[in-house]
Motif scaffolding. Structure first.
Motif, short mmCIF file in Angstrom:
data_model
loop_
_atom_site.label_atom_id
_atom_site.label_comp_id
_atom_site.label_asym_id
_atom_site.label_seq_id
_atom_site.Cartn_x
_atom_site.Cartn_y
_atom_site.Cartn_z
N LEU A 10 -8.81 1.57 2.64
CA LEU A 10 -8.20 1.04 3.57
C LEU A 10 -7.96 2.70 4.36
O LEU A 10 -7.19 1.65 5.30
N PHE A 11 -7.51 3.34 4.27
CA PHE A 11 -6.92 4.29 5.49
C PHE A 11 -7.83 4.55 6.04
O PHE A 11 -7.99 4.24 8.05
N GLN A 12 -9.25 5.05 5.50
CA GLN A 12 -10.60 5.20 6.51
C GLN A 12 -10.86 3.62 7.12
O GLN A 12 -11.68 3.64 8.68
N GLU A 13 -10.61 2.71 7.29
CA GLU A 13 -10.82 1.02 7.35
C GLU A 13 -9.84 1.63 8.52
O GLU A 13 -10.10 0.56 9.92
N ASP A 14 -8.72 1.06 8.24
CA ASP A 14 -7.91 0.82 8.77
C ASP A 14 -7.25 2.36 10.34
O ASP A 14 -6.54 1.24 11.21
N GLY A 15 -7.32 3.02 9.95
CA GLY A 15 -6.84 4.48 10.86
C GLY A 15 -5.34 4.58 10.28
O GLY A 15 -4.76 5.53 10.74
N PHE A 16 -4.20 3.84 9.16
CA PHE A 16 -3.39 4.12 8.91
C PHE A 16 -2.72 3.15 7.54
O PHE A 16 -3.46 2.77 6.86
N LEU A 17 -1.74 3.88 6.36
CA LEU A 17 -1.95 3.53 5.71
C LEU A 17 -0.25 4.07 5.40
O LEU A 17 0.31 4.85 5.01
N LEU A 18 0.81 2.75 4.55
CA LEU A 18 1.60 3.56 4.25
C LEU A 18 1.43 3.34 2.28
O LEU A 18 0.71 2.62 1.25
N LEU A 19 2.32 4.46 1.82
CA LEU A 19 2.63 4.67 0.83
C LEU A 19 3.81 4.54 0.15
O LEU A 19 5.26 5.03 0.52
N GLU A 20 4.22 3.00 -0.40
CA GLU A 20 6.09 2.91 -0.90
C GLU A 20 6.29 3.89 -1.87
O GLU A 20 5.43 4.42 -2.46
N GLY A 21 8.18 4.35 -1.56
CA GLY A 21 8.75 5.12 -1.56
C GLY A 21 8.19 6.75 -2.37
O GLY A 21 8.05 7.09 -3.18
N PHE A 22 7.45 7.27 -1.16
CA PHE A 22 6.99 8.71 -1.41
C PHE A 22 8.62 9.41 -1.52
O PHE A 22 7.81 10.17 -2.44
N LEU A 23 9.50 9.30 -0.62
CA LEU A 23 10.81 10.13 -1.24
C LEU A 23 11.88 9.16 -2.02
O LEU A 23 11.66 7.63 -1.35
N THR A 24 12.45 9.79 -2.53
CA THR A 24 13.34 8.87 -3.00
C THR A 24 14.43 8.99 -2.91
O THR A 24 14.47 9.56 -1.00
N ALA A 25 15.39 8.05 -2.87
CA ALA A 25 17.33 7.62 -1.37
C ALA A 25 17.43 9.22 -1.20
O ALA A 25 18.02 9.19 -0.70
N GLU A 26 17.86 9.75 -3.00
CA GLU A 26 18.22 11.30 -2.82
C GLU A 26 17.65 11.46 -1.61
O GLU A 26 18.52 12.71 -0.71
N GLU A 27 16.39 12.55 -1.94
CA GLU A 27 16.02 13.12 -1.09
C GLU A 27 16.29 12.70 0.00
O GLU A 27 16.17 14.19 1.51
N CYS A 28 15.69 11.39 0.59
CA CYS A 28 15.81 11.36 1.95
C CYS A 28 17.82 11.37 2.28
O CYS A 28 17.52 11.60 3.79
N VAL A 29 18.49 11.46 1.38
CA VAL A 29 20.26 11.80 2.18
C VAL A 29 20.46 13.17 2.37
O VAL A 29 20.72 13.83 3.39
N VAL A 30 19.96 13.88 2.00
CA VAL A 30 19.96 15.34 2.39
C VAL A 30 18.95 15.76 3.32
O VAL A 30 19.42 16.67 3.77
N MET A 31 18.04 15.01 3.73
CA MET A 31 17.10 14.80 5.01
C MET A 31 18.57 14.73 6.14
O MET A 31 18.13 15.36 7.40
#
Length: 291
Positions: A10-31
């Protein structure tokens, strides 16, 4: 989280790909907390107050013609939204609401962002894509401020990060907050990564003015070809270096913060163009992702 290599076609066909939930909310808060600390310590001299734009003429007149921008590849520097300063350089909005982005070496100089960029799960993801010797060429924290966060015009990342052969640049974009239609999510033209690069930003020899110029021109892309890609907090988007993408101005009450970095596959004779605005330096060669 969507797993690779299942979705690789799908990435090779479209040129982009979404991976949901790669980071946790806690990891985002730290950043987000760390970026808040960096902003609180911000001290940008008047002559370095650079407004960031993706409109071609403004790019060449502002960041593309200032040493503050052109020498930012190995530093952590601040770039501002249009219209946030008065004629004397004073802020017209709270400083923390004025920033368009911070770039371009958070991955190298800040321990929190270095840790995320080189994390085992990022390395595992990139290995699953088959990259043998990826190096990190730049990183940015994008704010997309509420009410006036700037529009990003249709573009290809390879316009600014050009390699020979093509197809060696990969963008990794991680939502620190929900990125929805109302606050300026990404839009893509599926499959547009297969048509080459229509335009390149070229850096002039040292001391020349203007310091940058464009070769070629951006086509008048049909807006009907773009599809939106809403992303929940912690979602990761893989972006092929040649896929056409954009985002609209954020007129909502909510910011749309994201951390993004770009990788180059340095194996098999890849050449990073010496005409790119961004160049590795003695102080900061492009660091390998796999450490």
């Amino acid at each position: 989280m969507v797993c690779l290599p299942t979705c690789l076609p799908l990435f090779q066909e479209d040129g982009f790909l979404l991976l949901e939930g790669f980071l946790t909310a806690e990891e985002c808060v730290v950043m987000q907390q760390r970026i808040g600390e960096i902003v609180a310590e911000m001290d940008v001299p008047l002559h370095c107050q650079t407004e960031f734009s993706t409109q071609e003429e403004e790019q060449l007149q502002t960041q593309g013609n200032t040493d503050y921008f052109l020498s930012s590849g190995d530093k952590i520097r601040f770039f501002f939204e249009k219209g946030v300063f008065d004629k004397k350089g004073n802020f017209l909005v709270p400083p923390e609401k004025s920033i368009n982005k911070i770039g371009h070496a958070l991955h190298a100089h800040d321990p929190v962002f270095r840790s995320v960029t080189h994390s085992p799960k990022v390395q595992a993801l990139v290995r699953s894509l088959g990259l043998q010797l990826p190096v990190v060429v730049q990183s940015m924290y994008i704010f997309k401020q509420p009410h006036f966060g700037g529009e990003v015009f249709p573009h290809q990342d390879a316009t600014f990060l050009y390699t020979e052969p093509l197809g060696r640049v990969l963008g990794v974009w991680i939502a620190m907050e929900d990125a929805m239609l109302e606050n300026g999510c990404l839009w893509f033209i599926p499959g547009s990564h297969t048509s080459g690069v229509s335009r390149r930003m070229i850096r002039a020899p040292a001391g020349s003015r203007p310091a940058t110029s464009f070769l070629g021109s951006e086509p008048a892309w049909d807006n009907n070809l773009f599809v939106p890609l809403p992303v929940r907090r912690g979602g990761l988007v893989l972006i092929h270096g040649q896929v056409v993408h954009k985002s609209e101005q954020n007129l909502s009450d909510h910011s749309r913060q994201a951390y993004t970095f770009h990788l180059m596959e340095a194996a098999e004779g890849t050449v990073w163009s010496p005409e790119n605005w961004l160049q590795p330096t003695t102080e900061l060669p492009f660091p390998p992702l796999y450490i």
